[in-house]
Design a protein around this motif. Structure first.
Motif, PDB file in Angstrom:
ATOM      1  N   LEU A 164     -11.923   7.893   0.674  1.00 21.44           N
ATOM      2  CA  LEU A 164     -10.678   8.105   1.403  1.00 21.44           C
ATOM      3  C   LEU A 164      -9.512   7.369   0.735  1.00 21.44           C
ATOM      4  CD1 LEU A 164      -9.875   9.655   3.959  1.00 21.44           C
ATOM      5  CD2 LEU A 164     -10.009   7.505   5.212  1.00 21.44           C
ATOM      6  N   VAL A 165      -9.742   6.130   0.320  1.00 23.09           N
ATOM      7  CA  VAL A 165      -8.655   5.386  -0.319  1.00 23.09           C
ATOM      8  C   VAL A 165      -8.351   5.984  -1.693  1.00 23.09           C
ATOM      9  CG1 VAL A 165     -10.063   3.542  -1.340  1.00 23.09           C
ATOM     10  CG2 VAL A 165      -7.686   3.107  -0.820  1.00 23.09           C
ATOM     11  N   PHE A 166      -9.370   6.528  -2.339  1.00 21.24           N
ATOM     12  CA  PHE A 166      -9.185   7.246  -3.596  1.00 21.24           C
ATOM     13  C   PHE A 166      -8.222   8.422  -3.387  1.00 21.24           C
ATOM     14  CE2 PHE A 166     -10.530   7.749  -7.834  1.00 21.24           C
ATOM     15  CZ  PHE A 166     -11.450   6.755  -8.099  1.00 21.24           C
ATOM     16  N   PHE A 167      -8.503   9.183  -2.341  1.00 23.81           N
ATOM     17  CA  PHE A 167      -7.656  10.344  -2.047  1.00 23.81           C
ATOM     18  C   PHE A 167      -6.232   9.909  -1.722  1.00 23.81           C
ATOM     19  CE2 PHE A 167     -11.373  13.245  -0.562  1.00 23.81           C
ATOM     20  CZ  PHE A 167     -11.721  13.425  -1.881  1.00 23.81           C
ATOM     21  N   ASN A 221       0.438   5.559   9.726  1.00 25.49           N
ATOM     22  CA  ASN A 221       0.346   4.977   8.385  1.00 25.49           C
ATOM     23  C   ASN A 221      -1.079   5.211   7.906  1.00 25.49           C
ATOM     24  OD1 ASN A 221      -0.063   3.348   6.181  1.00 25.49           O
ATOM     25  ND2 ASN A 221       0.551   1.431   7.183  1.00 25.49           N
ATOM     26  N   PRO A 222      -1.278   6.104   6.968  1.00 24.35           N
ATOM     27  CA  PRO A 222      -2.648   6.492   6.611  1.00 24.35           C
ATOM     28  C   PRO A 222      -3.508   5.304   6.157  1.00 24.35           C
ATOM     29  CG  PRO A 222      -1.042   7.572   5.183  1.00 24.35           C
ATOM     30  CD  PRO A 222      -0.270   6.815   6.184  1.00 24.35           C
ATOM     31  N   MET A 223      -2.884   4.262   5.637  1.00 25.92           N
ATOM     32  CA  MET A 223      -3.670   3.125   5.165  1.00 25.92           C
ATOM     33  C   MET A 223      -4.300   2.361   6.337  1.00 25.92           C
ATOM     34  SD  MET A 223      -4.050   3.183   2.027  1.00 25.92           S
ATOM     35  CE  MET A 223      -4.735   1.569   1.637  1.00 25.92           C
ATOM     36  N   VAL A 224      -3.788   2.565   7.561  1.00 26.41           N
ATOM     37  CA  VAL A 224      -4.365   1.905   8.724  1.00 26.41           C
ATOM     38  C   VAL A 224      -5.803   2.378   8.935  1.00 26.41           C
ATOM     39  CG1 VAL A 224      -4.225   1.685  11.230  1.00 26.41           C
ATOM     40  CG2 VAL A 224      -2.159   1.476   9.849  1.00 26.41           C
ATOM     41  N   GLY A 225      -6.000   3.702   8.914  1.00 23.01           N
ATOM     42  CA  GLY A 225      -7.349   4.240   9.104  1.00 23.01           C
ATOM     43  C   GLY A 225      -8.272   3.781   7.988  1.00 23.01           C
ATOM     44  N   VAL A 226      -7.745   3.755   6.759  1.00 26.50           N
ATOM     45  CA  VAL A 226      -8.558   3.361   5.613  1.00 26.50           C
ATOM     46  C   VAL A 226      -8.993   1.892   5.743  1.00 26.50           C
ATOM     47  CG1 VAL A 226      -8.527   2.976   3.120  1.00 26.50           C
ATOM     48  CG2 VAL A 226      -7.485   5.031   4.067  1.00 26.50           C
ATOM     49  N   SER A 250      -7.150  10.115   8.240  1.00 27.32           N
ATOM     50  CA  SER A 250      -7.857  10.963   7.271  1.00 27.32           C
ATOM     51  C   SER A 250      -7.136  12.289   7.099  1.00 27.32           C
ATOM     52  CB  SER A 250      -9.288  11.254   7.721  1.00 27.32           C
ATOM     53  OG  SER A 250      -9.927  10.085   8.058  1.00 27.32           O
ATOM     54  N   PHE A 251      -6.691  12.829   8.232  1.00 27.23           N
ATOM     55  CA  PHE A 251      -5.973  14.105   8.167  1.00 27.23           C
ATOM     56  C   PHE A 251      -4.712  13.946   7.321  1.00 27.23           C
ATOM     57  CE2 PHE A 251      -2.484  16.674   9.862  1.00 27.23           C
ATOM     58  CZ  PHE A 251      -2.979  17.940   9.562  1.00 27.23           C
ATOM     59  N   ALA A 255      -3.710  15.704   3.809  1.00 29.10           N
ATOM     60  CA  ALA A 255      -2.469  16.476   3.715  1.00 29.10           C
ATOM     61  C   ALA A 255      -1.638  16.001   2.525  1.00 29.10           C
ATOM     62  CB  ALA A 255      -1.672  16.350   5.006  1.00 29.10           C
ATOM     63  N   ILE A 256      -1.547  14.685   2.349  1.00 31.13           N
ATOM     64  CA  ILE A 256      -0.778  14.148   1.216  1.00 31.13           C
ATOM     65  C   ILE A 256      -1.418  14.569  -0.102  1.00 31.13           C
ATOM     66  CG2 ILE A 256      -0.113  12.014   0.015  1.00 31.13           C
ATOM     67  CD1 ILE A 256       0.119  10.723   2.800  1.00 31.13           C
ATOM     68  N   LEU A 257      -2.747  14.526  -0.155  1.00 31.70           N
ATOM     69  CA  LEU A 257      -3.444  14.893  -1.392  1.00 31.70           C
ATOM     70  C   LEU A 257      -3.201  16.354  -1.745  1.00 31.70           C
ATOM     71  CD1 LEU A 257      -5.451  14.119  -3.639  1.00 31.70           C
ATOM     72  CD2 LEU A 257      -7.265  14.932  -2.160  1.00 31.70           C
ATOM     73  N   ILE A 258      -3.326  17.235  -0.750  1.00 27.64           N
ATOM     74  CA  ILE A 258      -3.183  18.666  -1.029  1.00 27.64           C
ATOM     75  C   ILE A 258      -1.744  19.007  -1.407  1.00 27.64           C
ATOM     76  CG2 ILE A 258      -3.292  20.966   0.015  1.00 27.64           C
ATOM     77  CD1 ILE A 258      -5.787  19.787   1.573  1.00 27.64           C
TER      78      ILE A 258
END
Lengths: 275, 423
Positions: A164-167, A221-226, A250-251, A255-258
């Motif tokens: 997940l952090v990779f993504f 903040n996506p890093m919170v879930g990570v 994660s969602f 989304a950011i990755l895609i």
């Protein structure tokens, strides 16, 4: 020569063999990653010391400030381990993000003179940060042994959170790398985002101190879930797993990755013209 | 035989931003521009947005079509900005065409620069692997060719030294050695022979020739006509993004050299309103004339070249006026300055004069030259006028077959030689 070998170059159609090319150029990907690692540890004799020292010093400062001075709760685990479990993904993210951001500009010569799928460049910088991540992981193991803190069965979920952090690093890295080529002044923003992110992400403290009703909002903040995921996996059962936040983060990461991939692919066609 | 490269109606357009600073757009500018566009749209919703006057288009290539057969060694020639590099960049997939189509059969390796991706901190050995990978070689291929590459580059002793400690010659040799050992079906080379010393250039040319003789296809861009005629069996001339012709190297080179001087003037005339000069002297005409007094662009090496200046001296003057010409080569290096005190006008009275400088035959090389005109008063060092690059002329050599290449040197004077038996 059979007909299948014909390469057709046309406007807006160069992307057709992209993923096949990416596979063909996998060796170049490894070579670039190898070069960056080699250069990093060659240029500075303190390369290794730096990789070891940076997370340790940050951990010490954060423990002092947040635990000793601010007296924040540690959820039952030793505070240094609580901090280090979060530093692990955060430092990977921060260095991969800023590394990827600069990667295209610093390889401008290659981009304007040789063809290869440009995705290789930001992707290979991730590997360098990943090496640092692995070193930090070894430090964590040492730290856990020092505090006599035995890992739980949650540890097996660690690869998922690592992915997940990779993504997250890849997604944001692709955005910033592509934007950086077109808009050079974005470069200045990167250190700011990294510094700011450190304080709005639960690195020095546990996200359990965030009031319950704000918790989901905080997970925007996506890093919170990570980071919560890393803590849950490393610290074991003491921290309850907060599913809604994890799913939201994660969602967002996906989304950011895609969108990052999409934008990078779109911008990539003109890299050689504008760089 | 079917072509290995088929280029059909290929065009490439670049936008040119006039006020743009080097190094890309800035986000601030873009945001400011789109904000102002948005507000003008709010105020005048039915007016079509103005086209940004600072955005101009530039066609680097326009409607270029030709075929290349297997085993062809094609030289691509043209002046700077003719579109050669853009063509190679499209063929190498570095940039996309705006329209048109290219079909390529076979593995392409392009060499637009020597030493792309070389890292100064890495050793020679490490850079060979890295550079090989960048140019599209697999690790096993590089390992197989490693010794050959090292021998060709003559850097055996320095393999484990970081290349930042290499001399520039060693650096270039190593870089070219890697590239020279690629085994593509189609090799695209841009001007790489312009590096290294003469001996190494010869070695590189030999290597390229060997590649061509193996039946592989070579595309070669160069300003070095000797190299093009030695290496290629076909040549393509580009001018201003358009294809001029595809022909044998001899024909193409002749056309290229002939066409190149077409843009320049053999004479310039002014009327009273725009004549350059000051109150002392006004220049009226400058021309290059042959021995029969006709204006000419081309001069044979066996005829003399007359540079004639006509000028008006409106008032009475006591100080001498010295006409002077300066002759430059294509690299804009001054070859000589000529004036003659015996022909200075020491006293003048509202008249028109003509001065001629005769450049003797068998003095210039077969090249193109550019002329500057100066008028000064030598004692006061006053410059009355200076027109740069006003006319040009080209010297050809009918006594010598041009297939032997160009003789180096910006001039080729016919000095006296003596040979006698001394014992």
């Amino acid at each position: 020569m059979n007909k299948q070998d014909v390469l057709v170059i046309e406007a807006h159609r160069t992307g057709r063999h992209y993923w096949r090319d990416l596979w063909r150029y996998r060796e170049l990907f490894f070579f670039l990653a190898w070069r960056d690692i080699l250069v990093r540890y060659k240029q500075t004799t303190i390369g290794i010391v730096w990789a070891l020292g940076r997370p340790l010093i940050t951990m010490l400062v954060f423990t002092l400030v947040f635990s000793k001075l601010a007296k924040l709760p540690s959820d039952g685990a030793p505070y240094p381990i609580l901090v280090f479990a979060a530093l692990l993904p955060w430092q990977f993210f921060a260095s991969a993000f800023s590394g990827a951001g600069d990667s295209l500009i610093s390889n401008a010569g290659m981009i304007s003179k040789v063809y290869f799928p440009r995705l290789i460049i930001p992707a290979s910088t991730l590997i360098v940060s990943f090496v640092d991540f692995l070193i930090s992981l070894a430090i964590l193991v040492g730290l856990m042994a020092w505090y006599d803190f035995s890992p739980s069965s949650h540890m097996f979920a660690l690869p998922i959170f690592t992915l997940l952090v990779f993504f997250a690093a890849m997604g944001t890295g692709l955005w910033i790398a592509a934007l950086n080529v077109e808009y050079r002044d974005l470069r200045i923003i990167v250190p700011f985002v990294v510094q700011f992110g450190l304080y709005i992400s639960p690195v020095g403290f546990s996200s359990s101190i965030v009031p319950e009703q704000w918790r989901l909002l905080y997970s925007l903040n996506p890093m919170v879930g990570v980071i919560d995921g890393f803590r849950w996996a490393i610290l074991g059962g003491n921290t309850p797993f907060y599913w809604p936040g994890f799913l939201l983060s994660s969602f967002l990461v996906l989304a950011i990755l895609i969108t990052g991939l999409y934008y990078f692919r779109k911008a990539e066609k003109t890299f050689a013209d504008v760089i | 035989m079917s072509p290995v490269i088929r280029i059909e109606h290929l065009s490439k357009k670049y936008p040119i931003g006039h006020q743009k600073q080097a190094g890309g757009n800035s986000l601030r500018e873009v945001l400011a521009n789109s904000a102002s566009r948005f507000f003008s749209k709010l105020r005048h919703p039915f007016v079509a947005p103005k086209i940004d006057p600072t955005r101009e288009e530039f066609w680097a290539l326009q409607d270029v079509s030709f075929d290349i057969l297997q085993g062809d060694r094609v030289g691509i020639i043209g002046r700077n900005g003719a579109g050669k590099s853009t063509l190679l960049k499209i063929l190498s997939r570095i940039t996309e065409p705006t329209s048109g189509k290219v079909s390529i059969t076979g593995r392409v390796v392009s060499l637009l620069e020597v030493g792309t991706g070389f890292h100064p901190e890495l050793t020679g050995r490490e850079n060979i692997y890295l550079n090989g990978a960048i140019l599209g070689m697999s690790k096993s291929e590089i390992a197989k060719k490693f010794d050959e590459i090292v021998a060709f580059a003559e850097v055996e002793r320095f393999l484990d030294t970081p290349v930042k400690r290499y001399s520039s010659g060693m650096y270039v040799r190593l870089a070219f050695a890697v590239a020279a050992h690629l085994e593509p079906e189609i090799l695209i080379v841009d001007e790489v022979l312009a590096v290294g010393d003469a001996q190494f250039q010869k070695k590189c040319l030999g290597k390229l020739q060997a590649v061509g003789q193996d039946g592989r296809t070579v595309l070669f861009v160069s300003h070095n006509m000797t190299a093009v005629s030695a290496l290629c069996n076909k040549a393509v001339v580009l001018d201003n993004g358009r294809l001029v012709l595809t022909a044998s190297p001899e024909t193409a080179i002749k056309r290229y050299l002939g066409g190149e001087s077409g843009e320049h003037r053999t004479s310039v005339e002014w009327n009273a309103d725009n004549a350059p000069g000051d109150g002392t002297i006004r220049l009226i005409r400058v021309a290059s004339l042959n021995t029969r007094g006709e204006e000419s662009k081309f001069f044979d090496r066996n005829e003399s070249i007359h540079i004639q200046m006509e000028y008006l001296m409106p008032g009475k003057h006591r100080l001498p006026i010295a006409p002077q010409i300066r002759v430059f080569d294509e690299a804009k290096t001054c070859i000589f300055v000529s004036h003659k005190p015996q022909t200075w006008l020491n006293e003048t009275a509202n008249s028109t004069y003509a001065s001629v400088c005769v450049i003797p035959d068998h003095f210039m090389n077969n090249k193109r030259y550019f002329v500057d005109v100066y008028f000064t008063t030598p004692y006061t060092r006053e410059v009355h006028l200076h027109v740069e690059n006003i006319i040009s002329f080209e010297v050809t050599d009918s006594e010598r077959n041009s297939n032997f290449g160009i003789i180096p040197g910006t001039v080729r004077p016919d000095f006296q030689w003596l040979t006698k038996k001394i014992s």
